[in-house]
Design a protein around this motif. Structure first.
Motif, PDB file in Angstrom:
ATOM      1  N   ASP A  11      77.179  34.571  81.866  1.00 22.06           N
ATOM      2  CA  ASP A  11      77.640  35.245  83.080  1.00 22.06           C
ATOM      3  C   ASP A  11      76.677  36.335  83.535  1.00 22.06           C
ATOM      4  O   ASP A  11      77.041  37.191  84.331  1.00 22.06           O
ATOM      5  N   GLU A  12      75.442  36.310  83.039  1.00 18.80           N
ATOM      6  CA  GLU A  12      74.448  37.341  83.369  1.00 18.80           C
ATOM      7  C   GLU A  12      73.561  36.874  84.519  1.00 18.80           C
ATOM      8  O   GLU A  12      73.115  35.725  84.540  1.00 18.80           O
ATOM      9  N   SER A  88      72.768  42.072  85.435  1.00 16.75           N
ATOM     10  CA  SER A  88      74.128  42.595  85.558  1.00 16.75           C
ATOM     11  C   SER A  88      74.648  43.152  84.241  1.00 16.75           C
ATOM     12  O   SER A  88      75.719  43.769  84.222  1.00 16.75           O
ATOM     13  N   HIS A  89      73.912  42.938  83.128  1.00 18.93           N
ATOM     14  CA  HIS A  89      74.368  43.396  81.821  1.00 18.93           C
ATOM     15  C   HIS A  89      73.422  44.403  81.159  1.00 18.93           C
ATOM     16  O   HIS A  89      73.881  45.216  80.356  1.00 18.93           O
ATOM     17  N   GLU A 161      79.174  48.931  88.086  1.00 20.90           N
ATOM     18  CA  GLU A 161      79.764  47.591  88.138  1.00 20.90           C
ATOM     19  C   GLU A 161      80.003  47.035  86.735  1.00 20.90           C
ATOM     20  O   GLU A 161      81.006  46.362  86.492  1.00 20.90           O
ATOM     21  N   ASP A 162      79.096  47.313  85.819  1.00 18.06           N
ATOM     22  CA  ASP A 162      79.282  46.850  84.448  1.00 18.06           C
ATOM     23  C   ASP A 162      80.476  47.542  83.805  1.00 18.06           C
ATOM     24  O   ASP A 162      81.245  46.912  83.065  1.00 18.06           O
ATOM     25  N   ASP A 164      83.156  48.695  85.388  1.00 19.41           N
ATOM     26  CA  ASP A 164      84.352  48.099  85.980  1.00 19.41           C
ATOM     27  C   ASP A 164      84.624  46.714  85.391  1.00 19.41           C
ATOM     28  O   ASP A 164      85.784  46.356  85.131  1.00 19.41           O
ATOM     29  N   ARG A 165      83.576  45.943  85.188  1.00 22.45           N
ATOM     30  CA  ARG A 165      83.750  44.589  84.631  1.00 22.45           C
ATOM     31  C   ARG A 165      84.325  44.661  83.222  1.00 22.45           C
ATOM     32  O   ARG A 165      85.217  43.892  82.864  1.00 22.45           O
ATOM     33  N   ARG A 166      83.840  45.593  82.416  1.00 20.62           N
ATOM     34  CA  ARG A 166      84.355  45.727  81.055  1.00 20.62           C
ATOM     35  C   ARG A 166      85.801  46.219  81.059  1.00 20.62           C
ATOM     36  O   ARG A 166      86.605  45.815  80.210  1.00 20.62           O
ATOM     37  N   ARG A 168      88.066  45.596  83.431  1.00 19.41           N
ATOM     38  CA  ARG A 168      88.898  44.439  83.813  1.00 19.41           C
ATOM     39  C   ARG A 168      89.033  43.467  82.653  1.00 19.41           C
ATOM     40  O   ARG A 168      90.099  42.903  82.417  1.00 19.41           O
ATOM     41  N   SER A 169      87.947  43.253  81.929  1.00 16.54           N
ATOM     42  CA  SER A 169      87.986  42.336  80.788  1.00 16.54           C
ATOM     43  C   SER A 169      88.907  42.848  79.697  1.00 16.54           C
ATOM     44  O   SER A 169      89.595  42.067  79.020  1.00 16.54           O
ATOM     45  N   GLY A 173      91.505  40.726  82.842  1.00 16.56           N
ATOM     46  CA  GLY A 173      91.106  40.346  84.195  1.00 16.56           C
ATOM     47  C   GLY A 173      91.654  41.239  85.278  1.00 16.56           C
ATOM     48  O   GLY A 173      91.397  41.026  86.451  1.00 16.56           O
TER      49      GLY A 173
END
Length: 214
Positions: A11-12, A88-89, A161-162, A164-166, A168-169, A173
């Motif tokens: 997903d990167e 993105s990571h 953004e990273d 926020d993604r973590r 949500r994960s 989600g």
């Protein structure tokens, strides 16, 4: 040229793939022109014939190739093999040809991103990017970065953004819901749930005198 996909997670995504600013190649280009011009002059003034001519031509070619390799070709190769990749990571740094070095910095470990520009850097739109991160080698300095001010903003945006993604994960989600649980969730004390009243009971119950007589 896209960065090798085998180095990236599923997903990167690559956001920025940079080499040092082109201004670093100007001295190498000038040396190339000077050395070629000097070699041409040396061959032109070589003896017209005989062993002397052969010796001079061979000497000029050997010295010219040595100087070209040292002053012109090496900077170009170093430029081509130096990669600054923002994904993105993480941030990936790769340098070197024979002695290859690299470092990967996860975005969640980066604590600060700063840039510096001299007057000349501002004119050519370059600069130095400094990345502070947790770990043994806490600081990484990326010199001659194109558009260093914009790259600092880009990297800060990727860090947010990273994060926020973590988040949500971590919650499957989505962000955790606020307030009392919705229907179908766990019953909360003091809040009667649907279906808890007896079938014959009416709400509000009928009482004598209700509703009042007109």
């Amino acid at each position: 040229m896209a960065y090798p996909e085998k180095l990236l997670a599923n997903d990167e995504k690559v956001v920025e793939h940079l080499h040092p600013h082109w201004i670093t190649l100007v001295p190498a280009t000038l040396w190339f022109v000077v050395i070629c011009a000097a070699a041409g002059v040396g061959i032109a003034y070589a003896p017209n014939s005989g062993t002397g001519q052969l010796v001079v031509v061979v000497l000029v070619i050997v010295v010219g190739l040595f100087l070209l390799s040292w002053l012109a070709f090496s900077p170009w190769i170093r430029w081509k093999t130096t990669h600054y990749v923002f994904t993105s990571h993480r941030v990936l740094i790769r340098r070197g040809v024979f002695r290859h070095t690299g470092r990967d910095i996860s975005l969640q470990r980066i604590s600060d991103v700063a840039f510096t520009q001299s007057l000349w850097d501002r004119m050519v739109k370059a600069g130095t990017l400094t990345i502070e991160s947790a770990g043994e080698h806490g600081q990484e300095t990326l010199e001659d970065i194109p558009r260093s001010d914009l790259m600092q903003q880009t990297l800060n945006r990727l860090i947010e953004e990273d994060s926020d993604r973590r988040a949500r994960s971590a919650y499957g989600g989505g962000y955790p819901q606020q307030g009392p649980p919705q229907q179908g969730g766990y019953p909360q004390q003091g809040y009667p749930q649907t279906g808890q009243y007896p079938p014959t009971q009416q709400y509000p119950p009928n009482q004598p005198g209700y509703p009042p007589n007109q």
